[in-house]
Design an enzyme around this catalytic site. Structure first.
Site, PDB file in Angstrom:
ATOM      1  N   ALA A 114       0.891  -1.382  -0.139  1.00  0.00           N
ATOM      2  CA  ALA A 114      -0.079   0.095  -0.140  1.00  0.00           C
ATOM      3  C   ALA A 114       0.812   1.227   0.070  1.00  0.00           C
ATOM      4  O   ALA A 114       0.500   2.440  -0.544  1.00  0.00           O
ATOM      5  CB  ALA A 114      -1.037   0.002   1.228  1.00  0.00           C
ATOM      6  N   GLU A 142       2.571   2.874  -6.776  1.00  0.00           N
ATOM      7  CA  GLU A 142       2.842   2.142  -8.132  1.00  0.00           C
ATOM      8  C   GLU A 142       2.564   2.841  -9.350  1.00  0.00           C
ATOM      9  O   GLU A 142       2.931   2.454 -10.593  1.00  0.00           O
ATOM     10  CB  GLU A 142       1.599   0.723  -8.193  1.00  0.00           C
ATOM     11  N   ASP A 152      26.814  28.574 -28.544  1.00  0.00           N
ATOM     12  CA  ASP A 152      27.355  29.256 -29.895  1.00  0.00           C
ATOM     13  C   ASP A 152      26.677  30.375 -30.216  1.00  0.00           C
ATOM     14  O   ASP A 152      25.646  30.749 -29.874  1.00  0.00           O
ATOM     15  CB  ASP A 152      27.184  28.284 -31.464  1.00  0.00           C
ATOM     16  N   ASP A 204      32.313  20.401 -32.009  1.00  0.00           N
ATOM     17  CA  ASP A 204      31.277  20.571 -30.955  1.00  0.00           C
ATOM     18  C   ASP A 204      31.103  19.163 -30.335  1.00  0.00           C
ATOM     19  O   ASP A 204      30.453  19.108 -29.135  1.00  0.00           O
ATOM     20  CB  ASP A 204      30.234  21.223 -31.318  1.00  0.00           C
ATOM     21  N   ASN A 212      -1.933   8.046   1.821  1.00  0.00           N
ATOM     22  CA  ASN A 212      -1.163   7.015   2.692  1.00  0.00           C
ATOM     23  C   ASN A 212      -1.648   7.212   4.061  1.00  0.00           C
ATOM     24  O   ASN A 212      -1.822   6.340   4.717  1.00  0.00           O
ATOM     25  CB  ASN A 212       0.359   7.054   2.594  1.00  0.00           C
ATOM     26  N   THR A 239      -8.457   4.118  -8.095  1.00  0.00           N
ATOM     27  CA  THR A 239      -8.968   5.533  -7.979  1.00  0.00           C
ATOM     28  C   THR A 239      -8.000   6.437  -8.139  1.00  0.00           C
ATOM     29  O   THR A 239      -8.062   7.515  -8.920  1.00  0.00           O
ATOM     30  CB  THR A 239      -9.864   5.641  -6.861  1.00  0.00           C
TER      31      THR A 239
END
Length: 923
Positions: A285, A289, A331, A651, A713, A746
């Site tokens: 959890a 992800e 440049d 370069d 969380n 969700t």
């Protein structure tokens, strides 16, 4: 070409010695010998760096630290008994890896389409005859022909040369063509030998024959390419930061899982196996992800937006690195300027005209005090234009497909042709009317070019243009008001004063003179007698054409944006000090106090002194290839994130070394494009600034995503904390499957929508983020956990107890099963989802009010919100899913309560943002 010493020998040796050394002759090689040498030395091609196999590149998208964390979390989910969840996590990884590979593949295809290695065909002497051969088949000792417009296919020693000028900017960065001749002159600077030409350069004017002395990877072009390919590319700052973030998240998730494992055993007295599964669910959890797909999508959106703004990014991670850029080594020619020499003043002894319009398109006019002037209005102007166009080997044509000007010749002569057109002068009619009979080509010693024309049956016109210091001593007379008279010291002083005035502004002056001589009966004998010594004397001075490569009109605003964003710009050019400083001051890049360091001064400068100099206001002029590399390296040693631009082979090492190498897509060489991380399809400095803005936006969006993800969380963890610390008296308000529904269901689409958010106002008024700054910082953690998180926890936990209160709690004990318990957990889940709806809206800006930013401007976020609600309804009302997710149908009153949740959360956050803005203004 192995060494500079060997190159010098080829330049200084007699042509007969060169032919002997190469075992060739003026008529070239035999086919048999050429085939043997081709077998021995290989094709005349520049080998591109061996890239990784497509399979390896594909697999690399699945083994980053974050990807590994997702593989492990999917396995944990399967071990915890939720097979479907584990498969879903793995699918996120698979889809993200495939998408990332596809983006890289598309960018590489676009890059490959810009590559056009060496010229396809060359006129070569084989078996004593001129043959049209593929340039890749050229070998050392081949003798070949060149004419204006041809790309030089190999390094070669000139055998013959007529009025030859070669654009060597791909090697030197110097925009002014080099004069080339068959006899040796050392010249000024690198690759300046008069009788050597180099692969990758272009013949701007004239014709010649040459013998190949080096091919393929042995050319100067090839050696620089090899040097570039030897350099490894380190992980980008974003890749390093994501690795660090992954480690942080892993520690947090495992720490929380361990804490819940111990608490489940200690407080609830769960068996070890059940506690382990419970802890595994919490670990999964707390792993975001959606981070990897959001990062990829944010970068991909950045790539797409940058492509629309003329910047092609080859690797997704390079997008964010641009946002960290602290220094741009740029440049001048073609990047800050238009790479189109333009006459802006015509100085005549009696009058000075200004010239409007820039570039090689006839979109301006000659003016006097703002009023247009035609060449017929002034006899002196008319004669100067006539001489300038007759003494000219260049034409400017419009490409019928692109409608862009196409230059056939040198930039300086093209500027003179456009000048004549702006005055209404019919160039084609005049050249047809006054045919050229003879030419005394330009050379670097006398610095002038002379052409002789048939003015009419009785008169020849000698037209001369060149350096004022070399031409003025040859002019005893001066033309004023259509009449030539003896030149006085006062006249000479006025001319020199004008020249110095323009030089101080970084402008180039080209002097123009003429002489009319009677035509003789024996015209050929007369022409033979008109040599440099006899023709270039007794000239009449006409005036000066004053020109410059004008800055791009949009570059001033782009430079100001960089200054506002605390990004330093250091000009690194092969052009002269005076011109470089003039352009730098004109576009606002530097002030008059800027320190100009030449390549010669840089070569003698110790590293410590260079480091000190780089901390101040500085620009570099007349630099050699390895010096540009040194500048970039030194800046990096000072802790700078460096973006370096370039178009030439010279370069490429600096482009590869820089944190972001930016190659020119229009004028850039293949080696430069290969070495770069980004290619500008319009060669425009302003496109770099736009890309930096996109890079900053990507980083800002990643932080918005993290804020959004982490704030959920806390309300996911609080129910478990209540369950554990009540020793199970409070039934788990949110099940593991419901937690994972939020993380993988969700939350995902709104989070992806945040990854596509446009730039917030003021993003380019902030300094680049410090190297010590991180995606997951204290401010973000506090805001996610202590502000959004606690607010959502209070609402969702309150919804749980409110639902139980409706069912009779506290008179009745909290139910741990049945429809009442399912409805309570459903309300907890739904409350978190609706808190997340408010969070998704609030996270779109940091301090800007959404009413001003556009409440409905991000359709992806609102589509994600719609998906959240639909998914929640499916989980709540589809019977087959209810036992899996422990849900139950909600009543109308429940939905009214849920719909009201986002409004106060949104308004409270708007109030907080207002206070932050007010505090910023008052401070």
């Amino acid at each position: 070409m192995a060494t500079t010493k060997k190159r010098q020998w080829y330049a200084e040796a007699d042509l007969s010695e060169v032919e002997q050394e190469l075992a060739t002759s003026a008529t070239g090689l035999t086919q048999k010998v050429a085939e043997e040498r081709l077998q021995r030395d290989g094709d005349n091609t520049i080998n591109r760096a061996q890239g990784q196999s497509q399979l390896k590149v594909f697999l690399m998208n699945f083994v980053s630290l974050m990807a590994i964390l997702l593989w492990v979390s999917g396995l944990i989910a399967i071990l915890s008994g939720t097979l479907e969840l584990g498969i879903a996590i793995w699918l996120v990884n698979v889809i993200n890896g495939c998408f990332s590979f596809w983006q890289q593949h598309q960018a590489q295809k676009a890059t490959d389409s810009l590559m056009a290695m060496l010229p396809t065909y060359t006129q070569v002497y084989r078996d004593g005859k001129v043959q049209k051969l593929d340039a890749k088949d050229l070998v050392v000792g081949d003798v070949f022909q060149l004419q204006a417009g041809d790309a030089v296919p190999v390094d070669a020693r000139l055998m013959t040369a007529t009025s030859m000028q070669v654009d060597q900017s791909a090697l030197t960065g110097e925009p002014v063509p080099e004069s080339k001749r068959a006899d040796y002159r050392q010249g000024d600077g690198e690759f300046a030998e008069s009788n050597l030409i180099y692969a990758g350069t272009t013949v701007g004017a004239g014709t010649g024959t040459a013998v190949a002395i080096a091919t393929g990877m042995h050319t100067e072009f090839g050696q620089i390419a090899a040097l570039t390919q030897q350099q490894g590319k380190q992980n980008s700052p974003l890749q390093l930061e994501l690795n660090r973030l992954t480690k942080q998240i892993s520690v947090i998730a495992i720490g929380i899982g361990l804490a819940f494992f111990v608490a489940a055993i200690w407080f609830v007295h769960y068996p070890v196996a059940k506690s382990f599964i419970f802890a595994l669910g919490m670990i999964v959890a707390f792993i975001p992800e959606g981070l990897l797909p959001t990062v990829t999508l944010s970068l991909a959106h950045g790539v797409q937006r940058m492509a629309k703004r003329h910047a092609l990014v080859k690797e997704l991670s390079s997008v964010e690195t641009l946002g960290e850029t602290t220094v741009i080594c740029s440049d001048k020619t073609g990047t800050l300027t238009q790479n189109q020499m333009t006459v802006n003043h015509v100085w005549l002894p009696h009058q000075t005209y200004t010239v409007s319009g820039q570039g090689y398109v006839n979109n301006g006019e000659i003016q006097l005090n703002g009023a247009p002037v035609a060449y017929q209005d002034d006899a002196d102007l008319a004669r100067l234009l006539r001489v300038s166009t007759l003494n000219n080997d260049t034409r400017v044509q419009l490409d019928p497909k692109t409608q862009q000007p196409k230059l056939l010749g040198t930039p300086t002569e093209a500027a003179l042709m456009i000048l004549a057109e702006k005055a209404g002068f019919d160039v084609d009619a005049e050249t047809a009317k006054t045919p050229r009979l003879k030419e005394l080509p330009f050379d670097s010693d006398r610095k002038r070019m002379t052409t002789i024309h048939q003015h009419d049956a009785r008169t020849l016109s000698i037209c001369v243009k060149g350096s004022l210091s070399d031409l003025l001593p040859l002019c005893p007379t001066i033309q004023i008001a259509g009449q030539a008279r003896p030149m006085t010291d006062k006249d000479r002083q006025a001319i020199n004063d004008a020249n110095q005035h323009y030089a101080a502004q970084g402008l180039r002056s080209l002097a123009v003179a003429y002489r009319a001589v009677p035509a003789e009966a024996d015209q050929q004998a007369q022409l033979d007698g008109l040599t440099i010594e006899t023709a270039e004397q007794q000239l009449t001075f006409l005036g000066l054409t004053v020109m410059a490569d004008p800055p791009r009109p949009e570059v001033i605003e782009a430079v100001q944006k960089c200054h506002d964003a605390s990004i330093r710009i250091i000009m690194v050019t092969g052009d002269s000090s005076l011109t470089a400083k003039s352009i730098a001051v004109k576009i606002g890049l530097n002030t008059d106090k800027v320190r100009v360091v030449t390549g010669t001064e840089l070569a003698a400068m110790p590293d410590d002194e260079l480091k000190t100099a780089l901390k101040g206001e500085i620009l570099f002029a007349r630099v050699a290839p390895e010096q540009k590399y040194r500048i970039v390296s030194t800046l990096q040693s000072l802790g700078e994130i460096v973006a370096s631009t370039g178009d030439g082979v010279n370069d490429a090492p600096a482009l590869k070394k820089a944190d972001i190498g930016v190659a020119m897509g229009v004028t850039g060489t293949d080696v430069a494009k290969d070495a770069a991380d980004m290619i500008l399809t319009d060669d425009n400095f302003a496109s770099i600034v736009a890309a930096i803005e996109e890079g900053r936006t990507v980083y800002s969006n990643l932080q918005k995503f993290l804020l959004y993800i982490f704030n959920s969380n806390v309300p996911e963890a609080i129910p478990s904390v209540l369950f554990l610390f009540s020793r199970g008296l409070v039934p788990l308000p949110l099940t593991v499957m419901q937690i994972l529904t939020v993380d993988l269901g969700t939350d995902m689409l709104p989070a992806l929508g945040l990854g596509a958010e446009r730039a917030e106002p003021g993003i380019m008024q902030q300094p680049p983020r410090a190297k010590t700054a991180h995606l997951l910082n204290k401010h973000l953690v506090w805001k996610a956990f202590a502000w959004y998180g606690l607010l959502a926890s209070a609402v969702s936990t309150g919804a749980y107890f409110f639902t139980n209160w409706q069912a009779g709690w506290p008179r009745q004990a909290l139910a741990g099963s049945g429809i009442g318990y399912a409805r309570a957990t459903t309300m907890t889940l739904a409350a978190i989802v609706f808190c997340q709806i408010a969070a998704a809206i609030n996270c779109r800006t940091t301090v800007t009010s959404l009413f001003k930013f556009g409440l409905f401007s991000n359709k992806r976020v609102w589509a994600g919100i719609g998906f959240e609600i639909v998914l929640l309804a499916v989980l709540v009302y589809v019977p087959v899913l209810q036992p899996i997710f422990n849900t139950a149908p909600l009543m109308l009153n429940d939905w009214l309560f849920l719909c009201a949740i986002p409004i106060p959360i949104f308004l409270i956050e708007e109030a907080r943002k207002w206070l932050v803005r007010r505090k910023t203004i008052t401070s």
